[in-house]
Design an enzyme around this catalytic site. Structure first.
Site, PDB file in Angstrom:
ATOM      1  N   ARG A  67     -39.196  54.992   5.011  1.00 14.23           N
ATOM      2  CA  ARG A  67     -39.315  54.841   3.549  1.00 14.23           C
ATOM      3  C   ARG A  67     -40.730  55.139   3.084  1.00 14.23           C
ATOM      4  NH1 ARG A  67     -39.083  49.838  -0.046  1.00 14.23           N
ATOM      5  NH2 ARG A  67     -38.260  50.637  -2.029  1.00 14.23           N
TER       6      ARG A  67
ATOM      7  N   HIS B  51     -41.769  57.867   0.146  1.00  8.53           N
ATOM      8  CA  HIS B  51     -42.522  57.449  -1.032  1.00  8.53           C
ATOM      9  C   HIS B  51     -43.880  58.147  -1.096  1.00  8.53           C
ATOM     10  CE1 HIS B  51     -40.313  53.764  -2.705  1.00  8.53           C
ATOM     11  NE2 HIS B  51     -39.488  54.370  -1.877  1.00  8.53           N
TER      12      HIS B  51
ATOM     13  N   ASN C 270     -43.217  50.511  -5.392  1.00  4.62           N
ATOM     14  CA  ASN C 270     -43.716  50.511  -4.017  1.00  4.62           C
ATOM     15  C   ASN C 270     -43.988  49.114  -3.476  1.00  4.62           C
ATOM     16  OD1 ASN C 270     -43.667  53.279  -3.541  1.00  4.62           O
ATOM     17  ND2 ASN C 270     -45.694  53.611  -4.392  1.00  4.62           N
TER      18      ASN C 270
ATOM     19  N   HIS D  96     -30.546  56.285   4.061  1.00  2.88           N
ATOM     20  CA  HIS D  96     -30.018  54.974   3.698  1.00  2.88           C
ATOM     21  C   HIS D  96     -29.055  54.434   4.747  1.00  2.88           C
ATOM     22  CE1 HIS D  96     -30.952  55.367  -0.904  1.00  2.88           C
ATOM     23  NE2 HIS D  96     -32.022  55.238  -0.140  1.00  2.88           N
TER      24      HIS D  96
END
Length: 330
Positions: free
Chosen positions: A65, A69, A96, A198
């Protein structure tokens, strides 16, 4: 069956174009970039990642992740790792805040292990370390291994204000997803493949509770959700309960990187609206069906998409440097 084979051939053809038509940025990146300056860099990072996973399994989704990001804001330049004394860096933006600390810690520890070798000291960027670590957590959790392109520099900018509007929302529909990914040079196949991240990790109830309660006047629960799955989620996320509770995003194989993510979508078990829409929207249903039944085709598409993502906003030359401390500008 003929249309299924046609779609597989189409996906493989697109993959070939991605591999054999590198852009300017990918030409600046090389899989053997550190061959002379720090030849064992990938082994060093892999050892740190492996140790971190043994200590804290959350490291796997945390690193993955963190990479997404980072690349979606300012490009893949480790700008998300910068710590601000006045809380104005990327990591301080609300989108975040939920990034797990183990992701940051993995990069910092790998940097320390690399710099402990005199010949490697201050030769490897934090952006490249994060890229290598991301490949490693994917492979160590059952996903494909692949050669990572290296040669990124660390960026000079990290602002919370730059995060706003630059990360996908769990409520996005297909058009919104395609538009955001296209802004980074990623097509619909890339977006669907990357969404399979995911298959790992967990999400706070607040990110999907809108699908469980008061969804619409016609249906209190999102009708694209499996009734059984919706009931399970309601038990895990009672109405009007705090948003700190987390739920695994893949209810079937939550700790394994696999194509079960797509099989879940076929069953109405996509946690976010942005997940389930990949199956309910006819423009992407075919891709979901192919990848749900063919793990190898999915993995090939995922590697291609990750390679393209790793080229987004890469800093080279005077546009970046190698940080001595991943959490601070030099």
């Amino acid at each position: 069956m003929g249309s299924l084979h046609l779609l597989i051939i189409s996906l493989l053809s697109i993959s070939s174009v991605i591999i054999f038509m590198p852009d300017l940025v990918s030409a600046q990146l090389k899989t053997n970039y550190y061959a002379k300056t720090c030849p064992n860099v990938e082994t060093i990072v892999r050892n740190v990642v492996n140790q971190k996973i043994q200590q804290a399994p959350i490291t796997v989704p945390a690193v993955l992740r963190l990479f997404f990001h980072d690349c979606f804001v300012e490009g893949c330049d480790a700008s998300v790792i910068i710590a601000s004394p006045v809380n104005t860096a990327e990591k301080d933006h609300p989108d975040n805040k939920s990034l797990a600390g183990d992701g940051f810690d993995t990069v910092i520890k790998a940097k320390a292990a690399i710099d402990a070798i005199p010949s490697c000291k201050n030769k490897v960027s934090c952006a490249d370390i994060l890229t290598i670590a991301t490949r490693d957590v994917i492979q160590l959790s059952g996903g494909p291994g692949y050669a990572v392109e290296l040669g990124r520099l660390d960026g000079f900018t990290s602002k919370a204000s730059n995060v706003e509007g630059n990360l996908p929302k769990p409520t996005f529909n297909l058009d919104q997803l395609n538009t955001m990914f296209a802004s980074h040079g990623l097509n619909q196949f890339d977006m669907i493949a990357l969404s399979a991240a995911h298959t790992l990790g967990a999400a706070h109830c607040s990110k999907f509770s809108n699908r469980l309660y008061n969804f619409s006047l016609r249906s209190p629960v999102d009708p694209t959700l499996s009734k059984k799955y919706a009931a399970q989620l309601q038990q895990l996320c009672p109405k009007n309960v705090g948003s700190d509770t987390i739920v695994t995003m893949d209810p079937t194989t939550p700790n394994t990187f696999d194509n079960v993510y797509f099989q879940n979508l076929q069953k109405g078990m996509g946690l976010f609206t942005s997940d389930q829409v990949l199956f309910t929207d006819k423009r992407s249903t075919g891709t979901v069906n192919v990848w749900a039944s063919n793990s190898k085709v999915f993995q090939k598409a995922f590697v291609n998409a990750m390679t393209k993502l790793g080229r987004v906003g890469v800093k080279t030359g005077k546009n970046g440097n190698i940080r001595r401390d991943c959490g601070a500008f030099n």
